[in-house]
Write an enzyme that holds these catalytic residues in place. Sequence first.
Site, mmCIF file in Angstrom:
data_model
loop_
_atom_site.group_PDB
_atom_site.id
_atom_site.type_symbol
_atom_site.label_atom_id
_atom_site.label_comp_id
_atom_site.label_asym_id
_atom_site.label_seq_id
_atom_site.Cartn_x
_atom_site.Cartn_y
_atom_site.Cartn_z
ATOM 1 C CE1 TYR B 101 1.319 -0.314 4.284
ATOM 2 C CE2 TYR B 101 -0.072 1.616 4.554
ATOM 3 C CZ TYR B 101 0.922 0.781 5.026
ATOM 4 O OH TYR B 101 1.514 1.044 6.232
ATOM 5 C CG ASP B 103 2.554 4.233 5.916
ATOM 6 O OD1 ASP B 103 1.686 5.087 6.178
ATOM 7 O OD2 ASP B 103 3.181 3.607 6.792
ATOM 8 C CD GLU B 108 4.895 0.331 5.227
ATOM 9 O OE1 GLU B 108 5.010 1.563 5.373
ATOM 10 O OE2 GLU B 108 4.614 -0.456 6.154
ATOM 11 C CB SER B 110 3.755 -4.879 5.519
ATOM 12 O OG SER B 110 3.749 -3.485 5.647
ATOM 13 C CG HIS B 164 9.294 0.511 10.588
ATOM 14 N ND1 HIS B 164 8.089 1.157 10.736
ATOM 15 C CD2 HIS B 164 10.192 1.494 10.300
ATOM 16 C CE1 HIS B 164 8.239 2.458 10.541
ATOM 17 N NE2 HIS B 164 9.502 2.691 10.252
ATOM 18 C CG ASN B 166 7.231 -4.810 12.866
ATOM 19 O OD1 ASN B 166 6.823 -3.943 13.617
ATOM 20 N ND2 ASN B 166 7.500 -4.584 11.588
ATOM 21 N NE ARG B 250 3.166 -4.358 15.564
ATOM 22 C CZ ARG B 250 3.271 -3.293 14.762
ATOM 23 N NH1 ARG B 250 4.154 -3.278 13.779
ATOM 24 N NH2 ARG B 250 2.494 -2.236 14.934
ATOM 25 C CG HIS B 252 6.853 -0.555 15.231
ATOM 26 N ND1 HIS B 252 6.550 0.798 15.274
ATOM 27 C CD2 HIS B 252 6.864 -0.881 13.918
ATOM 28 C CE1 HIS B 252 6.394 1.249 14.041
ATOM 29 N NE2 HIS B 252 6.577 0.254 13.197
#
Lengths: 56, 493
Positions: B101, B103, B108, B110, B164, B166, B250, B252
């Site tokens: 999507y 961001d 981005e 994920s 990032h 996670n 989580r 992050h």
Amino acid sequence: MSDPLRREEKKDAPSEKRDDGPKKPDVSSPGKDNILKRMRKVDPKQSEKYKQRTGE
Amino acid sequence: MNDIVPLMGIETEYGIIRENIEDSDPVEESMALLKACEQKSVFQLWAYFRERTHTDQRGFSVERLAQDEEEDEFCKEDRKRPYSYWDMKCDRVLTNGSRFYNDHTHPEYSTPECANIFDLVAHDRAGEYIVAECARLRNKALGEDSIQLFKNNTDYIGHSYGTHDNYLIPRALSFQQWVDGLVPFLVTRQLYAGSGKVGTECKELAPFEKLQLSQRADFIECLLSIETMTQRPIVNTRDEPHAASDKYRRLHLILGDANMSPYATALKVGTTQLVLTLIGEDKLGAVPELSEPVWDIKEVSRDLTGTIPLKRKNGKFISPLEIQEFYLEKAQAFCSGQREDWDWILKEWERTLNDLKNFPEKLSDRIDWAIKKELFGEFMEAENLGWDDPWMKSLDLEYHNIDPERGLFRGLEEEGRIPQFFPEEKVTQAMDAPPDGSRAMIRGKAVEHCADSIKNIHWTGVEYKDGSYSDLTRVITTEEVYEALKLEKERFA
């Protein structure tokens, strides 16, 4: 078994001689010429034209 | 599956530019890129109402997340565009369970949640292939090759975007316990996880024109913060577990770099998983606490040898290499012989630290900053340039171009100078198939088999138009995943 593990096994096979020091650069490699050619094609001003917005 | 860190994922914001337009518009270009995607997916059905990005691990919530004045102005202008929020986001969820999507004006990707380090690396790489394919399709439609995507973290003039990593971890330990154990490790992880950057964007330190270890270190401003676009922290405090919040947190992490080298990605997430396991199992003990970790992260980045002395809270000094060796020894003592992927990480972590200490040239086949050091060194020698020549930053950028015909890392792979980490099939398979044993299988199968029946979709579940809901918040272990799949058998038949 995952492939990176297989790659390691191959690398550590006893028949293979292990390196003890820094590798001498392979100046004869044709790959080196190709990557230098690719680098020379990069616009020297490219990073100056590259503007982004702040992300996370 | 690991009891302490059962799931991991990587979010990557890509840089995007349309080269033949002077003021390339990232909102327009990112939207067009996402619309070009031909991967099977559900579109614009992301369940934003399930997000809770304003909750802090320290027990409070914030009303809004901050951004700088420049971005405030941009957002004001964005609101005048003839698009809805949904139009601009262009959310896609793919059959591999990933989310793709826009961001904050960056495409981005994920990855789906992965239980295994190598699965995660394959999915991170699959994301690059998916984004690159979208760029190819968009360029084909335009009839030119102007759209270029970069897996990096900076535009060299102070705008950073994130990569990032996670980790799902137990709620049982306090957040402070995780922070205390992690900070010295995270400050020094860049010795192998840094992707390298020419120059600096940090105004607090002396000018610096050479290569530094990390792209992101210049942008780290504090130890703890919920913010991601300003006041970026070593440990982000967003409390959004995407799982049962009574059982899980989580972690992050927003301080990491975008790695082009899959080996570096593996080492980054693998070592972090091991350190979290040590903390969660109470096997780490007292760590060498740093007196000024936020300052140190920038200083470490400017020293390619890993030997710069860092002041400890006890007044003594320790080097980044010694800190990493401390964590490695602890991990070797507790984690050896438990899992194949862990043994690989332990072996490669040790080899990499040893090479950095004794033969740093050897890192140039697998660690991004070291690859750049050798490659750019050759170029500077051939062209008689110094690090301060603008061309060097342009080459630095082009290293991260994901176009196989242009990107420098891609070129090195093509020439065989960077050993192939995976067979190509493992990555191409990950473009469509979710990782085995992860709850992403349920999300991915929903997209694969029931796309038309989905009302909304999120990391935590899938809601269908008939009112039924697949709640994934407690579907974490492999056993729980296969149990849930049994219940969905008819739906996915």
